[in-house]
Design a protein around this motif. Structure first.
Motif, short mmCIF file in Angstrom:
data_model
loop_
_atom_site.label_atom_id
_atom_site.label_comp_id
_atom_site.label_asym_id
_atom_site.label_seq_id
_atom_site.Cartn_x
_atom_site.Cartn_y
_atom_site.Cartn_z
N TRP A 117 -2.60 -6.60 3.05
CA TRP A 117 -2.15 -5.81 4.20
C TRP A 117 -0.71 -5.30 3.93
O TRP A 117 -0.07 -4.64 4.63
CB TRP A 117 -2.24 -6.68 5.50
N GLU A 118 -0.05 -5.69 3.00
CA GLU A 118 1.28 -5.20 2.60
C GLU A 118 1.53 -4.48 1.37
O GLU A 118 0.96 -5.01 0.34
CB GLU A 118 2.22 -6.36 2.50
N THR A 119 2.25 -3.21 1.42
CA THR A 119 2.28 -2.33 0.44
C THR A 119 3.67 -1.75 0.55
O THR A 119 4.45 -2.19 1.24
CB THR A 119 1.24 -1.59 0.06
N THR A 120 3.85 -0.59 -0.14
CA THR A 120 5.13 0.14 -0.06
C THR A 120 4.63 1.63 0.18
O THR A 120 3.75 1.80 -0.41
CB THR A 120 6.15 -0.13 -1.29
N VAL A 121 5.70 2.36 0.60
CA VAL A 121 5.67 3.80 0.63
C VAL A 121 5.45 4.15 -1.10
O VAL A 121 4.74 5.24 -1.20
CB VAL A 121 6.95 4.16 1.05
N ALA A 122 6.29 3.69 -1.83
CA ALA A 122 6.18 4.17 -3.29
C ALA A 122 4.85 3.85 -3.70
O ALA A 122 4.15 4.79 -4.46
CB ALA A 122 7.38 3.38 -3.99
N ALA A 123 4.14 2.86 -3.54
CA ALA A 123 2.98 2.42 -3.98
C ALA A 123 1.78 3.46 -3.28
O ALA A 123 0.74 3.85 -4.16
CB ALA A 123 2.48 0.90 -3.72
N GLN A 124 1.86 3.65 -2.05
CA GLN A 124 1.12 4.88 -1.48
C GLN A 124 1.16 6.08 -2.06
O GLN A 124 0.08 6.74 -2.42
CB GLN A 124 1.25 4.83 0.01
N ARG A 125 2.51 6.26 -2.28
CA ARG A 125 2.80 7.58 -2.97
C ARG A 125 1.87 7.71 -4.22
O ARG A 125 1.48 8.74 -4.68
CB ARG A 125 4.12 8.08 -2.97
N ALA A 126 1.94 6.84 -5.17
CA ALA A 126 1.78 6.84 -6.48
C ALA A 126 0.03 6.77 -6.62
O ALA A 126 -0.50 7.00 -7.67
CB ALA A 126 2.32 5.69 -7.21
N GLY A 127 -0.44 5.82 -5.72
CA GLY A 127 -1.86 5.50 -5.87
C GLY A 127 -2.85 5.53 -4.81
O GLY A 127 -3.88 4.96 -4.67
#
Length: 293
Positions: free
Chosen positions: A217-227
């Protein structure tokens, strides 16, 4: 790196929902986000096992609950906001556009005349970009419609709690076919969230793990942008809308949509018992508008 808060997650296997307790470490004041009330559709029985997990944590840590934050009127679980408030206090809050959702579903459920779709069932209605505090920590409410007209995200101390708008990168984004939903609007809301600093920690409200991975349930904005499989960098609005509409047309209605929405537009208040001492939920027959126009 922000260090003023602690975030504790609670995953409900039955509904795939993640609830959170956000703690201001200095003041020990807290906010609860998207709490779950157990509901067995087959028997019509509610339970408080999930809520009791949150309550145990609050009491063990000596916390003062200041807010009970809903990201939207959920269609996949009942809210335990009222139960929690009765136990530990706190103001129940949601975005001000809940009024639109209430108006839609008051008509569908033919709710009593005394139910007014004006948001008064909640203690506070957030406006877009409204700043509030959890203890001494500043927080901000962001309007992110698309899944429903009333979805909010909460930005707190270097983190964002996005509700159903985004899921983990390998799951994608929320559906946009509920009444008042819109795929174009959802795309723009997602990109509003993805405009936050790349290191922003992101906490999602649900996980439906593919490939047998454990729930996350935890990610980052950067990870969402990339993947993110639906809205990673380079995916246009037109491409997203085509994907979203095609995919939404294949999705089943959530199992608990009929009981959950009529409770959640009331801030988690269950119906009052009738003359025989039994409370009832309404089930409209052959009437539910499953898809947004």
């Amino acid at each position: 790196m922000a260090t003023g808060t602690t975030v504790q997650a609670f995953f409900d296997d039955a509904t795939g929902t993640v609830s959170y307790v956000i703690v201001d470490n200095a003041s020990k004041r807290a906010a609860i986000v998207d709490p779950v009330l157990d509901f067995d559709f087959k028997s019509g029985r509610t339970g408080t096992a999930q809520a009791d997990r949150l309550l145990a944590y609050v009491r063990e840590q000596g916390l003062q609950v200041q807010w009970i934050l809903e990201t939207h009127a959920h269609a996949d679980h009942l809210s335990s906001a009222r139960h929690l408030q009765a136990q530990v206090g706190g103001r129940i809050a949601i975005g001000e556009h809940i009024r639109e959702v209430q108006a839609t579903f008051k008509k569908l459920y033919n709710l009593e005349r005394s139910f007014l779709p004006d948001g008064r069932q909640f203690d506070h209605l957030f406006k877009d970009n409204e700043v509030f505090k959890i203890g001494e920590v500043e927080a901000r409410a962001l309007l992110v419609p698309g899944h429903t007209p009333a979805d909010m995200a909460y930005v707190v101390d270097g983190a964002v709690f996005v509700g159903d708008t985004l899921f983990m990168p390998d799951v994608g984004t929320a559906r946009a076919d509920f009444p008042g939903g819109d795929a174009h609007t959802l795309y723009r809301s997602v990109h509003r969230i993805l405009a936050l600093p790349p290191e922003t920690r992101m906490y999602v409200c649900h996980d439906y793990p593919p490939n047998d991975r454990p729930p996350a349930w935890e990610t980052t904005v950067a990870a969402q942008r990339a993947g993110n499989i639906h809205v990673r960098e380079g995916v246009s609005e037109a491409e997203f809308v085509t994907m979203r509409k095609t995919r939404d047309a294949t999705l089943d209605v959530p199992t608990l949509i009929l009981p959950s929405i009529q409770v959640n537009i009331r801030a988690g208040q269950l119906p009052a018992a009738e003359g025989n001492g039994i409370a009832y939920l309404r089930i409209p027959i052959n009437a539910l508008p499953l898809r947004a126009p």
